[in-house]
Design a protein around this motif. Structure first.
Motif, PDB file in Angstrom:
ATOM      1  N   ILE A 362     -23.249  22.471 -14.946  1.00 41.24           N
ATOM      2  CA  ILE A 362     -22.829  23.361 -16.037  1.00 41.24           C
ATOM      3  C   ILE A 362     -23.755  24.560 -16.190  1.00 41.24           C
ATOM      4  CG2 ILE A 362     -21.507  21.720 -17.397  1.00 41.24           C
ATOM      5  CD1 ILE A 362     -23.964  21.413 -19.187  1.00 41.24           C
ATOM      6  N   THR A 363     -24.969  24.465 -15.671  1.00 43.75           N
ATOM      7  CA  THR A 363     -25.830  25.636 -15.777  1.00 43.75           C
ATOM      8  C   THR A 363     -25.404  26.740 -14.819  1.00 43.75           C
ATOM      9  OG1 THR A 363     -27.332  24.669 -14.182  1.00 43.75           O
ATOM     10  CG2 THR A 363     -27.808  24.246 -16.477  1.00 43.75           C
ATOM     11  N   LYS A 364     -24.570  26.378 -13.824  1.00 44.20           N
ATOM     12  CA  LYS A 364     -24.139  27.393 -12.856  1.00 44.20           C
ATOM     13  C   LYS A 364     -22.684  27.800 -13.076  1.00 44.20           C
ATOM     14  CE  LYS A 364     -27.274  25.629  -9.381  1.00 44.20           C
ATOM     15  NZ  LYS A 364     -27.359  24.513  -8.440  1.00 44.20           N
ATOM     16  N   LEU A 365     -22.108  27.346 -14.188  1.00 49.40           N
ATOM     17  CA  LEU A 365     -20.697  27.652 -14.438  1.00 49.40           C
ATOM     18  C   LEU A 365     -20.565  28.462 -15.720  1.00 49.40           C
ATOM     19  CD1 LEU A 365     -19.182  24.156 -13.676  1.00 49.40           C
ATOM     20  CD2 LEU A 365     -18.676  26.243 -12.413  1.00 49.40           C
ATOM     21  N   GLY A 366     -19.480  29.229 -15.806  1.00 57.32           N
ATOM     22  CA  GLY A 366     -19.211  29.974 -17.020  1.00 57.32           C
ATOM     23  C   GLY A 366     -18.044  30.917 -16.830  1.00 57.32           C
ATOM     24  N   GLY A 367     -17.319  31.174 -17.937  1.00 58.88           N
ATOM     25  CA  GLY A 367     -16.256  32.166 -17.911  1.00 58.88           C
ATOM     26  C   GLY A 367     -15.083  31.869 -17.010  1.00 58.88           C
ATOM     27  N   LEU A 368     -14.810  30.583 -16.787  1.00 56.63           N
ATOM     28  CA  LEU A 368     -13.680  30.263 -15.918  1.00 56.63           C
ATOM     29  C   LEU A 368     -12.340  30.357 -16.648  1.00 56.63           C
ATOM     30  CD1 LEU A 368     -15.147  27.170 -14.032  1.00 56.63           C
ATOM     31  CD2 LEU A 368     -14.724  29.429 -13.100  1.00 56.63           C
ATOM     32  N   ARG A 369     -12.410  30.655 -17.916  1.00 55.35           N
ATOM     33  CA  ARG A 369     -11.222  30.698 -18.781  1.00 55.35           C
ATOM     34  C   ARG A 369     -10.087  31.490 -18.153  1.00 55.35           C
ATOM     35  NH1 ARG A 369     -13.971  32.792 -22.324  1.00 55.35           N
ATOM     36  NH2 ARG A 369     -13.337  34.960 -22.461  1.00 55.35           N
ATOM     37  N   SER A 370     -10.376  32.690 -17.719  1.00 53.79           N
ATOM     38  CA  SER A 370      -9.312  33.551 -17.215  1.00 53.79           C
ATOM     39  C   SER A 370      -8.899  33.154 -15.797  1.00 53.79           C
ATOM     40  CB  SER A 370      -9.778  35.002 -17.217  1.00 53.79           C
ATOM     41  OG  SER A 370     -11.030  35.070 -16.571  1.00 53.79           O
ATOM     42  N   ALA A 371      -9.865  32.633 -15.028  1.00 49.92           N
ATOM     43  CA  ALA A 371      -9.527  32.272 -13.656  1.00 49.92           C
ATOM     44  C   ALA A 371      -8.663  31.020 -13.600  1.00 49.92           C
ATOM     45  CB  ALA A 371     -10.802  32.070 -12.842  1.00 49.92           C
ATOM     46  N   MET A 372      -8.906  30.060 -14.496  1.00 46.08           N
ATOM     47  CA  MET A 372      -8.182  28.787 -14.445  1.00 46.08           C
ATOM     48  C   MET A 372      -7.566  28.504 -15.810  1.00 46.08           C
ATOM     49  SD  MET A 372     -11.259  26.799 -12.491  1.00 46.08           S
ATOM     50  CE  MET A 372     -10.364  25.386 -11.952  1.00 46.08           C
ATOM     51  N   PRO A 373      -6.535  29.263 -16.200  1.00 47.31           N
ATOM     52  CA  PRO A 373      -6.020  29.122 -17.571  1.00 47.31           C
ATOM     53  C   PRO A 373      -5.422  27.753 -17.857  1.00 47.31           C
ATOM     54  CG  PRO A 373      -4.606  30.543 -16.247  1.00 47.31           C
ATOM     55  CD  PRO A 373      -5.813  30.259 -15.413  1.00 47.31           C
ATOM     56  N   VAL A 374      -4.675  27.203 -16.915  1.00 47.24           N
ATOM     57  CA  VAL A 374      -4.004  25.923 -17.191  1.00 47.24           C
ATOM     58  C   VAL A 374      -5.038  24.826 -17.347  1.00 47.24           C
ATOM     59  CG1 VAL A 374      -2.234  24.339 -16.399  1.00 47.24           C
ATOM     60  CG2 VAL A 374      -2.069  26.758 -15.818  1.00 47.24           C
ATOM     61  N   THR A 375      -5.961  24.775 -16.407  1.00 47.73           N
ATOM     62  CA  THR A 375      -7.022  23.781 -16.476  1.00 47.73           C
ATOM     63  C   THR A 375      -7.802  23.935 -17.779  1.00 47.73           C
ATOM     64  OG1 THR A 375      -7.178  24.054 -14.103  1.00 47.73           O
ATOM     65  CG2 THR A 375      -8.898  22.773 -15.148  1.00 47.73           C
ATOM     66  N   PHE A 376      -8.010  25.176 -18.160  1.00 49.34           N
ATOM     67  CA  PHE A 376      -8.759  25.447 -19.385  1.00 49.34           C
ATOM     68  C   PHE A 376      -8.064  24.843 -20.596  1.00 49.34           C
ATOM     69  CE2 PHE A 376      -8.860  28.571 -22.960  1.00 49.34           C
ATOM     70  CZ  PHE A 376     -10.080  28.175 -23.467  1.00 49.34           C
ATOM     71  N   VAL A 377      -6.762  25.039 -20.681  1.00 46.84           N
ATOM     72  CA  VAL A 377      -6.010  24.491 -21.814  1.00 46.84           C
ATOM     73  C   VAL A 377      -6.112  22.976 -21.823  1.00 46.84           C
ATOM     74  CG1 VAL A 377      -3.702  24.200 -22.786  1.00 46.84           C
ATOM     75  CG2 VAL A 377      -4.438  26.439 -21.951  1.00 46.84           C
ATOM     76  N   ALA A 378      -5.905  22.376 -20.661  1.00 47.46           N
ATOM     77  CA  ALA A 378      -5.980  20.921 -20.575  1.00 47.46           C
ATOM     78  C   ALA A 378      -7.356  20.436 -20.998  1.00 47.46           C
ATOM     79  CB  ALA A 378      -5.673  20.474 -19.140  1.00 47.46           C
ATOM     80  N   ALA A 379      -8.404  21.135 -20.528  1.00 47.36           N
ATOM     81  CA  ALA A 379      -9.766  20.731 -20.856  1.00 47.36           C
ATOM     82  C   ALA A 379      -9.995  20.807 -22.350  1.00 47.36           C
ATOM     83  CB  ALA A 379     -10.765  21.627 -20.121  1.00 47.36           C
ATOM     84  N   CYS A 380      -9.502  21.870 -22.962  1.00 46.54           N
ATOM     85  CA  CYS A 380      -9.697  22.023 -24.396  1.00 46.54           C
ATOM     86  C   CYS A 380      -9.014  20.906 -25.178  1.00 46.54           C
ATOM     87  CB  CYS A 380      -9.138  23.367 -24.864  1.00 46.54           C
ATOM     88  SG  CYS A 380     -10.264  24.703 -24.482  1.00 46.54           S
ATOM     89  N   LEU A 381      -7.757  20.631 -24.827  1.00 52.41           N
ATOM     90  CA  LEU A 381      -7.020  19.594 -25.549  1.00 52.41           C
ATOM     91  C   LEU A 381      -7.741  18.256 -25.427  1.00 52.41           C
ATOM     92  CD1 LEU A 381      -3.312  20.443 -24.638  1.00 52.41           C
ATOM     93  CD2 LEU A 381      -4.590  21.040 -26.686  1.00 52.41           C
ATOM     94  N   ALA A 382      -8.154  17.919 -24.194  1.00 51.71           N
ATOM     95  CA  ALA A 382      -8.809  16.641 -23.980  1.00 51.71           C
ATOM     96  C   ALA A 382     -10.139  16.583 -24.711  1.00 51.71           C
ATOM     97  CB  ALA A 382      -9.017  16.408 -22.482  1.00 51.71           C
ATOM     98  N   ALA A 383     -10.885  17.696 -24.673  1.00 50.20           N
ATOM     99  CA  ALA A 383     -12.201  17.699 -25.305  1.00 50.20           C
ATOM    100  C   ALA A 383     -12.080  17.578 -26.823  1.00 50.20           C
ATOM    101  CB  ALA A 383     -12.941  18.977 -24.948  1.00 50.20           C
TER     102      ALA A 383
END
Lengths: 794, 139, 125
Positions: A362-383
């Protein structure tokens, strides 16, 4: 209510994944990664089959089906379908469907993808068999099958040492626990005489009243705690993250690690609600919860963070199950359902990020929101569900479990505090997992991140949306899933009324607010917290994981030492031990049961018979004291011929002739060999050695004489001999009874014996002919082939 | 060992012993004797012949390799057991064929074939052991 | 009837075991040969001893007139004698070849299969 008997379809549903495991490699060869689509139909169909049970089970019915397996031992392949097993079967087949799809995308192009599908299906079948198992022994077999298949899956990438270590660790811990479980099951069978779970559940107090409650309790817990990674057995689960992500998502969040929780829930009516149960389980569960969350915070690897929260969640489930309080159990069931959904989704999200961005730190990741929108939504709901926020199932679960722990009188306060701390730390992780990779400025990742294919995001999306839907239809969820499952735990069927939002302000709601507040505070301090935990762990310096390594190398060293001790490499020692134990085996039992023979009377032998015995004795002594080879050989012949005469003396002419011929031949071949070699027959034993061996030899001889005397002083059962004597002529047309027995009555034995003679002849021939001459060979043909072949047949 | 008398005498002795061994084999079902004893006598005959006249001449005399004889014995021993299949009986059920020839009752049977198999196994295996050990002495 | 032979068998076993516990191959072989005899006699005596009447049926009868010796142990021992001889021969040749290859007739010095200073097994995964 007695379970209704249903047809065998459910049995075939359990076996279907094993059939799929056979087909999977072939399909994968044909369709490459797209084989996931047809293969996913198998768990989907199983899901539909078990969905058919939802309605009747929610009305309080249960079902059994069985096929005889080893009926003489009472072992059947049988299933028991009730609320608990239906819930688990639905989770296994439902999540399994998406895991198969996900694996299709995740391992796209992997040369061993077919094998991977195979292992996954085998695991699925084993897991279904476990949760539906009715017969204790077949349940145990499926239990160990899950350990073995998880070994195969964790070690899938077997070229890396870390994978191999993780796989062996998981196998040793969970498989060893499985053996404890087997012992527990055997005790249950011994104590109650029942082998089917459904009959045991019919009389819930049968084990508590049996007097074997304590050992059964400890052994069953040994199985459940190792499988469900309870502290101090938790270490194998994070290490198992070496497995490909579909495995982590399936085995190590939704299914296998829940098997221990399943076992505790299944056994709850039988073992639960005792002082022991409500002390031990909350204790271990609570410690696991806290340790798991703290360790999770320390990690920066997405999968490892999730793995430690899984440990923590399992601890929470065990703690809740350990209260035996109805509301807390309800919370456990709800949390079980919620956890399977959000954790499965989050693992798949972590895998997708790893797959698409090339790292999961996680220290090397960030801002993937726009690149992976579907995954992002799923991650948010699950989290959000994991964090326990409305309107998700995780929220309902947390409300109910707080209600339960708060209302549990005995240890309510400490349990509640532990739950609050654990849940707020869980919120911290949820936030870290969902926010850190997706929000903030875009960070350059090893791979150029973009949205994964449908195979990769189908699973997380469906599972996380389901967490929302089940919460929105809270009442139906309660009636269809939670109620029947709870009935399996408590043994009482009750209507259940679940609400998404609390109807009034009460203690659970306040506790929830405290959790959220504490969680957010901690999240802002996450880096400090991480550093603190890391320094504490550094100070401790030792953990069960390191302990496992020490255990393994200790086992190797001890077995090596033991082998060295037992296998000294000295034949004399081996022989001495063998004969020493022979003497003990003959003499000690006779002494213990006092079966020594009576003093024999003086036998009425004739003088020449005494003479024959005397010749035998003289022959023996001559062999012992012989100074030269020739004397030894001749003396050996003398004792042999004396034996032949003894056979003659007691009416065995056939034996006598055979013995005579054999002794002659023995002497001849012994002479042939000994004249060629400078083998001296003289004894080189030191005096103490000679005394020791002499004592052993006398003990053996004395023991066998006493045994033989004792036997011959017993009445003789001559039925078998009489049969042969009576029918030798009338059936087998032979007057020499010995020969008739050899070639007719027991001809099959003789066939085996002459085969042995042929083999001995062949071996002698081979021994004489095989020559090792490395020098000549190297001179003749110094090639690779001839070097690898040291023995040459002449 | 290889005196002239022994060398002259040994072939006749061996031949007589082999003859005697066959006699012992055939009478075995009714009188003391049988395949094991007969086989051992014949093997001793081979050993004596070998010591007296050399292993090479024994090998010439018996034509086949002793282990082949042994293997053949095992084969016909097993084969004798299968004859009962023709009468739909279990393996090794004995079959008898008793008839008169020139006024003498002759009994042929599968146990007899089996006993011959035992005889050949013992002659072959024990003979092979004895001969190969003797060979080491002469080479 | 059996007592005398039983004591003799004990003596056979004693001598056989004593010889088999020596260091020299030859003495071990002698011990094995005697052990075979003692076991055969043990089986034979277990079936009880009867003097001088072999288990044969007279030509004119279908069962023996008088009590005969027990045929069953005789049948067992008959094959046992031949098999123990085969294995004695095998062991003899084995010992002989071992002596040729290893150059010693002392069993404690034959350490090809279990070398004196064996390396420790590998640790790790």
């Amino acid at each position: 209510m007695t379970p209704a008997v249903i047809d065998d379809t459910t049995l075939y549903a359990v076996l279907a994944p094993f059939a799929a495991a056979v087909v999977a490699p072939i399909l994968t060869r044909w369709f490459k990664h797209n084989a996931a689509w047809p293969l996913a139909l198998v768990p989907a169909l199983i899901f539909l089959h078990f969905a058919g049970f939802i309605a009747p089970v929610s009305e309080g019915q249960s079902f059994v089906a069985a096929k005889a397996w080893a009926p003489s031992y009472g072992i059947n392949f049988s299933v028991y379908v009730d609320g608990l097993s239906t819930l688990f079967a639905l989770l296994i087949s439902g999540i399994g469907t998406f895991i198969i799809l996900y694996a299709g995308g995740y391992l796209k192009g992997h040369p061993q993808q077919g094998r991977f599908f195979s292992f996954l299906f085998m695991f699925m079948g084993a897991m279904l068999g476990l949760v539906l198992g009715n017969n204790l022994i077949s349940l145990f077999i499926f239990w160990e099958l899950t350990s073995i298949t998880s070994f195969l899956l964790i070690g899938f990438d077997h070229l890396r040492a870390a994978s191999r270590r993780a796989a062996i660790q998981a196998l040793v811990v969970t498989g060893g626990g499985g053996l404890a479980l087997l012992a527990g099951f055997i005790l249950i069978i011994a104590a109650t005489g029942e082998i089917e779970m459904s009959t045991l559940l019919g009389s819930p107090d049968i084990i508590k009243d049996s007097g074997l409650y304590l050992p059964i309790f400890i052994l069953v817990l040994g199985g459940a705690f190792t499988k469900s990674a309870q502290f101090p057995f938790h270490f194998w689960l994070p290490n198992a993250m070496e497995a490909p992500t579909p495995v982590s998502a399936y085995l190590h969040s939704a299914t296998m690690v829940k098997a221990g929780v399943y076992m505790l829930m299944r056994m709850h009516p039988l073992l639960g609600d005792t002082v022991l149960w409500t002390t031990v389980l909350p204790l271990f569960g609570g410690v696991t919860l806290i340790v798991g969350t703290l360790l999770a915070v320390r990690q920066t690897d997405l999968k490892l963070m999730l793995a430690y929260t899984t440990v923590a969640s399992l601890g929470l489930l065990v703690m809740l199950t350990g209260t035996s309080h109805e509301k807390a159990l309800e919370g456990a069931v709800l949390y079980l359902l919620a956890h399977s959904l959000f954790k499965g989704a989050l693992f798949m999200v972590a895998g997708t990020i790893d797959h698409e961005a090339g790292t999961r730190d996680i220290t090397k990741l960030g801002g993937l929101r726009s690149a992976m929108p579907v995954t992002f939504v799923a991650a948010c709901l699950a989290a959000l569900s994991m964090a326990g926020l409305p309107p998700f199932i995780g929220f309902i679960a947390k409300e109910v479990l707080y209600y339960g722990t708060w209302g549990w009188l005995e240890l309510g306060l400490p349990i509640t505090i532990v739950a609050v701390i654990g849940n707020s730390l869980m919120l911290v992780i949820a936030a870290a997992v969902a926010i850190k990779p997706f929000f903030g400025p875009k960070v350059e990742t090893p791979k150029h991140a973009h949205e994964g294919p449908v195979l990769l995001f189908a699973g997380p999306v469906v599972l996380s949306v389901l967490g929302l839907v089940l919460a929105l239809t809270a009442h139906t969820t309660g009636v269809l899933f939670v109620g029947p499952t709870l009935a399996s735990l408590t043994g009482v069927f009750a209507e259940l009324d679940l609400h998404l939002l609390p109807t009034k302000i009460n203690a659970p709601l306040i506790l929830s607010l405290i959790t959220i507040g504490l969680g957010i505070t901690l999240f802002t301090q996450i880096d400090k917290l991480r550093a603190l935990i890391a320094s504490v762990l550094m100070a401790i310096g030792w953990g069960p994981d390191k302990g496992f390594d020490q255990f393994v190398s200790g086992v190797v060293s001890i077995s090596s030492l033991f082998t060295r001790f037992v296998q000294t490499g000295k034949m004399q020692t081996y022989m001495l031990l063998t004969f020493g134990f022979t003497a003990i085996a003959v003499l000690v039992p006779a002494y213990l049961v006092d079966s020594f023979p009576a003093m024999p009377r003086m036998p009425d032998y004739r003088f020449y018979e005494w003479g024959i015995l005397l010749i035998a004795v003289l022959g023996l002594i001559a062999v012992l004291v012989a100074k030269t080879r020739l004397t030894a050989i001749v003396s050996l012949g003398i004792q042999g011929f004396a034996v032949a005469l003894i056979f003659m003396m007691f009416g065995a002419p056939d034996l006598s002739f055979t013995q005579f011929m054999v002794e002659t031949l023995s002497v001849v071949i012994l002479a042939l060999v000994m004249t060629r070699l400078n083998l001296s027959p003289r004894d080189h034993r030191s005096v103490p050695q000679a005394v020791l061996t002499g004592v052993v030899a006398v003990a053996v001889g004395l023991g066998l004489t006493l045994t033989l005397l004792a036997i011959t002083q017993q009445p003789f059962d001559s039925r078998l001999s009489d049969f042969f004597t009576e029918f030798s002529r009338s059936i087998a047309h032979g007057r020499n009874i010995v020969n008739v027995i050899l070639v007719d009555f027991r001809g099959f034995d003789t066939l085996g014996e002459i085969a042995v003679v042929v083999l001995a002849g062949l071996c002698v021939l081979a021994l004489i002919r095989v020559r090792t001459k490395p020098d000549e060979e190297e001179l003749a043909a110094p090639s690779e082939i001839s070097k690898s072949k040291p023995a040459e047949v002449r | 060992m290889r005196t002239v008398i022994f060398r002259t005498f040994a072939p006749y002795l061996s031949a007589l012993m082999v003859l005697f061994s066959i006699f012992v084999l055939l009478r075995g079902h009714n009188e003391p004797g049988g395949g094991f004893i007969g086989g051992l006598i014949a093997a001793s005959a081979l050993a004596i012949f070998g010591i007296a006249c050399g292993v090479a001449s024994v090998r010439r005399a018996i034509v086949f390799h002793p282990m082949s004889i042994s293997g053949f014995g095992l084969f016909i021993g097993a084969l004798a057991g299968t004859l009962s299949f023709f009468k739909d009986q279990p393996f090794m059920t004995s079959q008898w064929l008793i008839f008169e020839m020139f006024g003498v009752e002759i009994a042929l049977s599968t146990p007899l074939i089996f006993d011959i198999g035992v005889y050949l196994v013992v002659v072959g295996a024990i003979g092979s052991i004895a001969l190969s050990l003797e060979e080491r002495e002469t080479d | 009837m059996e007592a005398g032979v039983a004591i003799l068998i004990g003596l056979f076993f004693t001598v056989a075991v004593y010889l088999m516990l020596s260091k020299q191959l030859v003495r071990i072989l002698l011990g094995i040969a005697i052990l075979g005899n003692s076991v055969n006699m043990l089986i034979f005596t277990n079936g009880r001893l009867t003097r001088e009447v072999p288990p044969l049926i007279p030509p004119h009868l279908y069962v023996p007139e008088t009590a005969t010796a027990n045929p069953l142990p005789q049948a067992l021992v008959l094959t046992a004698i031949v098999i123990s001889f085969s294995f004695f021969a095998f062991l003899l040749v084995l010992a002989f070849r071992a002596y040729q290859e290893l150059g010693t007739d002392e069993v404690n010095k034959m350490r090809v299969a279990e070398p004196e200073h064996d390396q420790t097994p590998p640790q790790g995964y």
